[in-house]
Design a protein around this motif. Sequence first.
Motif, short mmCIF file in Angstrom:
data_model
loop_
_atom_site.label_atom_id
_atom_site.label_comp_id
_atom_site.label_asym_id
_atom_site.label_seq_id
_atom_site.Cartn_x
_atom_site.Cartn_y
_atom_site.Cartn_z
N GLY A 152 4.48 12.29 10.39
CA GLY A 152 5.66 11.90 10.49
C GLY A 152 6.40 12.26 8.85
O GLY A 152 6.05 10.47 8.29
N TRP A 153 7.66 12.84 8.76
CA TRP A 153 7.70 12.68 6.80
C TRP A 153 9.50 12.09 7.25
O TRP A 153 10.56 12.93 7.79
CB TRP A 153 6.96 13.67 5.90
CG TRP A 153 7.87 13.47 4.92
CD1 TRP A 153 8.13 12.82 3.95
CD2 TRP A 153 8.85 14.87 3.79
NE1 TRP A 153 8.70 13.02 2.72
CE2 TRP A 153 9.22 14.77 2.72
CE3 TRP A 153 8.95 16.55 4.47
CZ2 TRP A 153 9.87 14.95 1.71
CZ3 TRP A 153 9.20 17.16 3.19
CH2 TRP A 153 9.35 16.82 2.38
N ARG A 191 0.84 19.72 1.65
CA ARG A 191 -0.82 19.59 1.55
C ARG A 191 -0.71 18.15 1.92
O ARG A 191 -2.30 17.98 2.95
CB ARG A 191 -1.55 19.69 0.40
CG ARG A 191 -3.28 19.72 0.16
CD ARG A 191 -3.61 20.32 -0.84
NE ARG A 191 -4.97 20.58 -0.78
CZ ARG A 191 -6.21 20.13 -1.79
NH1 ARG A 191 -5.41 19.88 -2.77
NH2 ARG A 191 -7.40 20.21 -1.67
N ARG A 192 -0.20 17.26 1.77
CA ARG A 192 -0.75 15.57 1.67
C ARG A 192 -0.35 15.07 3.20
O ARG A 192 -1.00 14.46 3.79
CB ARG A 192 -0.25 14.41 0.61
CG ARG A 192 -0.70 14.60 -0.99
CD ARG A 192 -0.07 13.75 -1.41
NE ARG A 192 0.86 12.48 -0.86
CZ ARG A 192 1.53 11.71 -1.73
NH1 ARG A 192 2.31 12.29 -2.46
NH2 ARG A 192 1.40 10.46 -1.26
N LEU A 193 0.55 15.78 3.87
CA LEU A 193 1.47 15.52 4.62
C LEU A 193 0.61 15.96 6.01
O LEU A 193 0.33 15.87 7.04
CB LEU A 193 2.78 15.80 4.84
CG LEU A 193 3.74 14.48 4.16
CD1 LEU A 193 4.61 15.47 3.90
CD2 LEU A 193 4.12 13.48 5.34
N ALA A 194 0.44 17.29 5.67
CA ALA A 194 -0.49 18.45 6.43
C ALA A 194 -2.12 18.02 6.30
O ALA A 194 -2.40 17.94 7.76
CB ALA A 194 -0.60 19.48 6.21
N LEU A 221 1.24 -0.59 -0.03
CA LEU A 221 -0.01 0.02 0.22
C LEU A 221 0.60 1.65 -0.03
O LEU A 221 2.20 0.40 0.53
CB LEU A 221 -1.08 -0.20 1.20
CG LEU A 221 -1.66 -0.85 1.23
CD1 LEU A 221 -3.01 -1.15 2.79
CD2 LEU A 221 -2.56 -1.31 0.29
N GLU A 222 0.17 2.90 -0.62
CA GLU A 222 0.75 3.94 -0.68
C GLU A 222 1.56 4.00 0.41
O GLU A 222 0.44 4.25 1.55
CB GLU A 222 0.47 4.53 -1.48
CG GLU A 222 0.79 5.90 -1.41
CD GLU A 222 1.11 6.56 -0.68
OE1 GLU A 222 1.40 7.51 -0.20
OE2 GLU A 222 -0.79 7.41 -0.37
N PRO A 223 1.61 4.70 1.28
CA PRO A 223 2.17 5.34 2.49
C PRO A 223 1.23 5.84 3.62
O PRO A 223 0.47 6.12 3.95
CB PRO A 223 3.23 6.02 2.92
CG PRO A 223 4.30 5.07 1.74
CD PRO A 223 3.86 4.94 0.07
N LEU A 224 1.22 7.07 2.02
CA LEU A 224 0.01 8.25 3.13
C LEU A 224 -1.24 7.44 3.51
O LEU A 224 -1.90 7.70 4.04
CB LEU A 224 0.20 9.16 2.56
CG LEU A 224 1.18 10.65 2.34
CD1 LEU A 224 1.64 11.38 1.92
CD2 LEU A 224 2.17 9.84 4.32
N THR A 225 -1.41 7.06 2.62
CA THR A 225 -3.27 6.75 2.46
C THR A 225 -3.34 4.66 3.45
O THR A 225 -3.98 5.32 4.26
CB THR A 225 -3.47 5.37 0.87
OG1 THR A 225 -3.20 6.59 -0.11
CG2 THR A 225 -5.21 4.23 0.52
N LEU A 226 -1.80 4.66 3.60
CA LEU A 226 -2.47 3.61 4.05
C LEU A 226 -1.97 3.86 6.41
O LEU A 226 -3.53 3.97 7.07
CB LEU A 226 -1.03 3.47 4.60
CG LEU A 226 -0.56 1.92 6.11
CD1 LEU A 226 -1.63 1.01 6.30
CD2 LEU A 226 0.42 0.82 5.04
N LEU A 227 -1.65 5.15 6.02
CA LEU A 227 -0.96 6.03 7.18
C LEU A 227 -2.89 6.74 7.56
O LEU A 227 -3.00 6.98 8.81
CB LEU A 227 0.17 6.74 7.34
CG LEU A 227 1.14 6.71 7.38
CD1 LEU A 227 2.32 7.06 7.61
CD2 LEU A 227 1.24 5.39 8.39
N SER A 228 -3.25 6.83 6.66
CA SER A 228 -4.91 8.03 6.43
C SER A 228 -5.51 7.13 8.08
O SER A 228 -6.58 7.13 8.57
CB SER A 228 -4.92 8.10 5.75
OG SER A 228 -4.37 9.90 5.72
#
Length: 444
Positions: free
Chosen positions: A123-124, A109-112, A75-82
């Motif tokens: 975290g990034w 925008r995505r990280l915020a 899975l793509e990280p930010l989708t998963l982490l959301s």
Amino acid sequence: MGKRQLKLGLVPTGVGGPGQHNRWLDPEIPGDASVDIDWYIDVARQAEAALFDLVFIVDSQFITPHSPPHYLNRLEPLTLLSALAVSTSRIGLVGTLTTSYNAPFNLARRLASLDLISRGRAGWNVVTSGDAGTAGNYSRDKHYDYDTRYGRALESVSVVRGLWRSYEDDAFPRDRASGRFLDPAKLHRLDHRGEHFSVVGPLNIQRSPQGEPVIFQAGDSEQGRDLGAAIADGIFTHAPSIEQGRAFYADVKGRAERLGRDPDRIVVMPGVSITVGDSDADAIEIEQAERRSDHSFEQALTEFGRSFGWHDFTQYDPDAPFPAHTLEFAKSSFFTNARKLTDLATSQNLTLRQTVETTRKHHPGPFVGSAETVASRIVEWFESRALDGLNIHMNHPAQFRRFTGEVVPLLQERGVFRSGYTHETLRGHLGLPVPSNRRVECAA
């Protein structure tokens, strides 16, 4: 700052990352674990119950048929982490995103967004992409060279941070009586023009309870160490021995101090594998058995080429001298690691087989033993400033349970690890301050 305490991160790599092509055969690991959100939620909640600081999702965007199973289908990280953000409440959520193939505005925008969704736990992990083949997935004939990659990364982080400071904290009065939603005087354009990026701004999202996401960086080259010292709140690294850990720790914090930064506000967290047994001998036997079953020499040989731009090493006689000329294929890839391997092979006159075998680590790792031994060794590394924390790779589920159930309580008894969460945000967990909005201060 309060008493220095150990930090713990979890690195879940599902069906098996580098060196673990056969780990998915463990019956406790679902065959689709790397794309199963329920599996990730379960392990994140296990880590949160053990009071871990963060869960860290690694990523890359180029594969070959020889890539580790987890890399082939994940899975793509930010989708998963959301998804993890709404399934957990305290643990930090860190994801890898490359500055080479993302625009700063999109990154910001995505990280915020993740930071707001998680109420200040994002975290990034800043990377420049080591897999040179990634270029072909982004309309480029070749990957950026080292200097360009790190130049882009430094400027990208600066732009992203500037965008995160677009709004002052009280920019939204949301006053129904007056009909006033925004105080426009507290919204600030960026108007950045640099060598690599031109970004007007402002960003269309407010700051989170921790101000902005925590920035991590992982890189062992000179450029990587300089970048981490300049921009990182946390450093992900690798430390095969306590001596190497101390040397890296002192080096990167010294670089940060020379740049005018407080070295105590940079958290160094090497990634480790931990094996716990009923005794030291039992743990060594478990580790050796897992290494033998998780990865064959043939699999290691095909995977070995990753640091060398996925050069095919199966074309060489494994029992002939290591083909040192292959270092040229690593120039736009993981060059630092490839050079270490090449230097090792040439200095010791190793064959290709012997060089590959060094990556399989048949000797016990530093954190292998009884719960008491592992806890004592972690405390030793921590107190001798070889690390501020550990990023623990979740290999076999039974081993992670032993760590959280047997080792963590010993660390708590010794006073180096928390016995309960005392903060709500990732910055709070790591003992880092909320960044001031310097653009706003300068404008005032």
